[in-house]
Design a protein around this motif. Structure first.
Motif, PDB file in Angstrom:
ATOM      1  N   ARG A   1       1.679  -6.288   9.064  1.00 47.26           N
ATOM      2  CA  ARG A   1       2.207  -5.728   7.822  1.00 47.26           C
ATOM      3  C   ARG A   1       3.602  -5.214   8.129  1.00 47.26           C
ATOM      4  O   ARG A   1       3.810  -4.575   9.166  1.00 47.26           O
ATOM      5  CB  ARG A   1       1.290  -4.603   7.330  1.00 47.26           C
TER       6      ARG A   1
ATOM      7  N   ARG B   1      -6.349   1.908   9.476  1.00 46.95           N
ATOM      8  CA  ARG B   1      -6.268   0.450   9.387  1.00 46.95           C
ATOM      9  C   ARG B   1      -4.855   0.007   9.023  1.00 46.95           C
ATOM     10  O   ARG B   1      -4.297  -0.924   9.629  1.00 46.95           O
ATOM     11  CB  ARG B   1      -7.265  -0.058   8.344  1.00 46.95           C
ATOM     12  N   LEU B   2      -4.243   0.661   8.032  1.00 42.35           N
ATOM     13  CA  LEU B   2      -2.901   0.283   7.604  1.00 42.35           C
ATOM     14  C   LEU B   2      -1.881   0.489   8.720  1.00 42.35           C
ATOM     15  O   LEU B   2      -1.000  -0.358   8.941  1.00 42.35           O
ATOM     16  CB  LEU B   2      -2.499   1.106   6.374  1.00 42.35           C
TER      17      LEU B   2
ATOM     18  N   LEU C   1       5.457  -0.307   4.302  1.00 43.27           N
ATOM     19  CA  LEU C   1       4.557   0.722   3.799  1.00 43.27           C
ATOM     20  C   LEU C   1       5.362   1.754   3.019  1.00 43.27           C
ATOM     21  O   LEU C   1       6.497   2.076   3.390  1.00 43.27           O
ATOM     22  CB  LEU C   1       3.837   1.437   4.945  1.00 43.27           C
TER      23      LEU C   1
ATOM     24  N   GLU D   1      -2.257  -2.177  11.397  1.00 42.05           N
ATOM     25  CA  GLU D   1      -1.688  -3.449  10.941  1.00 42.05           C
ATOM     26  C   GLU D   1      -0.164  -3.423  11.042  1.00 42.05           C
ATOM     27  O   GLU D   1       0.459  -4.429  11.403  1.00 42.05           O
ATOM     28  CB  GLU D   1      -2.119  -3.732   9.499  1.00 42.05           C
TER      29      GLU D   1
ATOM     30  N   PRO E   1       0.823  -1.221   0.000  1.00 42.69           N
ATOM     31  CA  PRO E   1       0.000   0.000   0.000  1.00 42.69           C
ATOM     32  C   PRO E   1       0.855   1.268   0.000  1.00 42.69           C
ATOM     33  O   PRO E   1       1.982   1.281   0.497  1.00 42.69           O
ATOM     34  CB  PRO E   1      -0.805  -0.112   1.299  1.00 42.69           C
TER      35      PRO E   1
ATOM     36  N   LEU F   1       0.583   5.047   1.412  1.00 40.85           N
ATOM     37  CA  LEU F   1      -0.158   5.879   2.356  1.00 40.85           C
ATOM     38  C   LEU F   1       0.165   7.338   2.063  1.00 40.85           C
ATOM     39  O   LEU F   1       1.311   7.771   2.181  1.00 40.85           O
ATOM     40  CB  LEU F   1       0.245   5.505   3.780  1.00 40.85           C
TER      41      LEU F   1
ATOM     42  N   THR G   1      -5.215   9.094   0.940  1.00 41.41           N
ATOM     43  CA  THR G   1      -5.733   7.890   1.580  1.00 41.41           C
ATOM     44  C   THR G   1      -6.814   8.273   2.581  1.00 41.41           C
ATOM     45  O   THR G   1      -6.560   9.104   3.468  1.00 41.41           O
ATOM     46  CB  THR G   1      -4.613   7.125   2.319  1.00 41.41           C
TER      47      THR G   1
ATOM     48  N   GLU H   1      -8.954   4.194   6.171  1.00 42.74           N
ATOM     49  CA  GLU H   1      -7.999   3.293   5.542  1.00 42.74           C
ATOM     50  C   GLU H   1      -6.589   3.533   6.100  1.00 42.74           C
ATOM     51  O   GLU H   1      -5.824   2.598   6.342  1.00 42.74           O
ATOM     52  CB  GLU H   1      -8.013   3.503   4.033  1.00 42.74           C
ATOM     53  N   ARG H   2      -6.248   4.802   6.309  1.00 44.17           N
ATOM     54  CA  ARG H   2      -4.951   5.154   6.877  1.00 44.17           C
ATOM     55  C   ARG H   2      -4.792   4.533   8.259  1.00 44.17           C
ATOM     56  O   ARG H   2      -3.755   3.943   8.586  1.00 44.17           O
ATOM     57  CB  ARG H   2      -4.854   6.682   6.957  1.00 44.17           C
TER      58      ARG H   2
END
Length: 640
Positions: free
Chosen positions: A548, A538-539, A551, A542, A525, A527, A531, A535-536
């Motif tokens: 994750r 969530r990433l 990034l 993670e 992804p 960022l 974004t 969603e920001r």
């Protein structure tokens, strides 16, 4: 006859000539004797400072101190006999001289004061020495080999936590180990400047500017201020201040070299008992204590040093309603969560005020933009805050953020990893918020509170001829843009990630198109400011949970969000940015866990090389080692 008479010496003139020569010789001997008697090791250091090296010949000393060569040589011999100097024969110039303490640099602390430059150079300083120096001097340079250079600036003296100059002088002598009259005189002059003006509250409720004397009021304040700032004089030493002009008065007089003591009786608002549910480190407790003494200040420390937790310690000290100003709504959310986690406050006592939420509560976290808007400011003006906290306060001098500093509170506190600005307006940070309070980075590295990252600049070749040709024909800012987006960097990012397969990594970019290209090549992804907030979040969650491990991040990651800690940071572009940006990106790896790496990619043979060195230079001064390496097309690497 004429020749015969002129050949022998004239009997009438000869005795006078001999007496005159004798008197001149006696005068020179007296001068040499006086010079010998008065030359001290401090004079030798002055000569060393003027010449620019610690090892001097007698000729160099004679020129620097305006002595005859004979007088200088004899004085140096006397200092050597007394043990202050050492002599060494070097051939062409038979003897050189150097301070005796140079012989044992590797064995003990050595402090050398250069009063003319107001610099203090310390080799192998003890922690006590550094703690004392930090109270009145700024760590300007740390060379990584146990050498430290401190500079005593006016703002350091103005913000010192001492109640009297005598107490400050004792601290100076404890740090330096000796008396330095010239430096002490200058520091006292700055101390006096910092106590010439103060703001007080009149018994009828309005603000008064008071000067220590009628002369300083007339020659400084009344020359610098006008009807926008004051209504009228009250006496020879007092002026009636216009409501709302306090911040401007403090800034104007600060720039004139006279910081104003703020002794106004500001309201603290409703009492708000706060217990801190985490133990402060020793240096954080020192920060809070210094803030408590001054009532204002800026916590300065590297990313990872716990400035936010220390700020909550300040909240617990004030125990009043608090407004926290932040650059973005993401940081507002993170502040709210952190306060709920680490203090006794309940969630219903903590509000957020930004584009997504509009809550004003006993502790409110708002964005600078919202707080500066006229239609929202009254909400904040009407509440009596006990404390206003300015996060990332290096932004405060900017025109957009400055309006938020007009909010009045009993106490104000700033936080910054790097209070520097490319427009050289950093002094305004301290006039608008408060004096700097901090611990030098090297001490935090040594204590293990913050991991010292390894920084490496890697000079990358062009990825294709098309971009290289475009760079050669481009002009101005376009050259930088092309070099920053060099497609050869994609291969280098791949190489670095493969060399560190177990690392959690962040790749930073300045250009959205480049970020999309790298993210697509790595299948991860990207960022950015585009974004969506959910969603920001969530990433980032993670990444924090190690679900994750990679990034790609745009400029939004520099300050607008609280990025999780990474083991590896790769700066693919952004070298034309500020020195502060370099600090922020390096800081993403600066946490207690060790082994962090930062790679900065610069296109070889372009302006990016200079940008890279300049942007990271101030990190090198803080004791962080910066390496350089050239990357060849065939993948070989060559250390510089």
């Amino acid at each position: 006859m004429t020749d015969d008479r002129s050949s022998p010496a004239d009997p009438d003139e000869s005795p006078d000539s001999e007496q005159s020569a004798s008197r001149e010789a006696s005068s020179e001997e007296t001068e040499a004797s006086d010079a010998t008697d008065r030359l001290s090791i401090a004079d030798f250091h002055d000569a060393s400072q003027e010449v620019g090296r610690p090892v001097l010949t007698a000729a160099a000393v004679s020129r620097a101190l305006d002595l005859t060569h004979e007088a200088a040589s004899e004085a140096l011999e006397n200092l050597a006999d007394g043990g202050d100097l050492q002599r060494l024969s070097v051939g062409t110039d038979p003897v050189v001289w150097y301070p005796s303490e140079l012989e044992d640099l590797t064995d003990r602390e050595r402090v050398v004061v250069f009063p003319k430059r107001r610099e203090i150079v310390v080799d192998r300083p003890a922690q006590f020495t550094r703690a004392q120096l930090s109270q009145f001097a700024h760590l300007a340079d740390a060379n990584g080999d146990d050498g430290y250079r401190y500079v005593v600036r006016p703002e350091d003296v103005w913000g010192t936590p001492h109640d009297s100059f005598d107490a400050l002088r004792r601290t100076m002598r404890q740090a330096i180990g000796e008396r330095s009259d010239a430096l002490e005189d200058w520091v006292q002059s700055q101390w006096d400047r910092a106590h010439q003006f103060r703001l007080t509250t009149h018994e009828e409720g309005y603000t008064v500017l008071k000067a220590r004397s009628a002369e300083i009021m007339g020659n400084v304040a009344r020359q610098k201020l006008d009807e926008e700032h004051v209504h009228a004089p009250i006496s020879d030493t007092e002026d009636w201040v216009r409501e709302g002009a306090e911040a401007a008065i403090k800034r104007i007089l600060y720039e004139a070299g006279y910081p104003v003591q703020d002794h106004r009786d500001l309201e603290s608002g409703e009492a708000l008992p706060i217990d801190l549910e985490v133990r402060l480190r020793d240096y954080q407790r020192t920060w809070v204590d210094r803030f408590a003494e001054a009532g204002e200040g800026v916590f300065v420390g590297p990313p990872g040093s716990g400035k936010t937790v220390a700020a909550m310690g300040a909240m617990a000290h004030v125990e009043g309603e608090t407004l926290v100003l932040v650059p973005s709504r993401d940081l507002a959310r993170q502040w709210a969560e952190t306060i709920a986690d680490f203090t006794s406050l309940e969630p219903h006592q903590i509000g957020q005020y930004h584009g997504g939420r509009k809550e004003v509560r006993p502790v409110t976290i708002a964005t600078y933009q919202i707080a500066g808007m006229d239609r929202h400011r009254s909400l904040f003006d009407d509440r009596e805050w006990g404390l206003v906290i300015f996060d990332e306060c290096q932004h405060v001098p900017s025109d957009v953020y400055r309006r938020s500093t007009h909010l009045q509170s009993r106490h104000r506190l700033g936080l910054s990893a790097s209070p520097i600005r490319e427009d050289d307006r950093q002094q305004e940070i301290f006039t608008l918020v408060g004096p700097p309070i901090g611990t030098d980075w090297e001490a935090l590295f040594e204590a293990g509170f913050v991991a010292e990252p390894e920084l490496e600049i890697r000079y990358v070749p062009w990825g294709d001829e098309e971009q290289a040709n475009a760079y050669a024909s481009a002009e101005g800012r376009e050259k930088y843009r092309i070099a920053a987006r060099n497609r050869g960097k994609v291969d280098e990012v791949r190489y670095l990630l493969s060399a560190h397969p177990d690392s959690k990594a962040l790749v930073f970019v300045d250009y959205l198109e480049q970020g999309r290209d790298i993210a697509a090549a790595l299948d991860v992804p990207f960022l950015s400011g585009e974004t969506p907030h959910h969603e920001r979040r969530r990433l980032l969650d993670e990444f924090r949970r190690t679900e994750r491990d990679l990034l790609v991040v745009s400029r939004v990651g520099d300050e607008g969000i609280d990025l999780p800690t990474a083991d590896l940071a790769i700066v693919a572009s952004g070298l034309g940015g500020s020195r502060r940006q370099g600090t922020q990106r390096a800081g993403r790896t600066m946490r207690p866990a060790g082994g962090a790496l930062v790679y900065v990619l610069a296109t070889r043979g372009t302006r990016e090389e200079d940008f890279a060195r300049r942007q990271l230079q101030h990190l090198g001064r803080k004791g962080i080692t910066v390496r350089e390496e050239t990357v060849d097309r065939d993948g070989d690497r060559e250390d510089r």
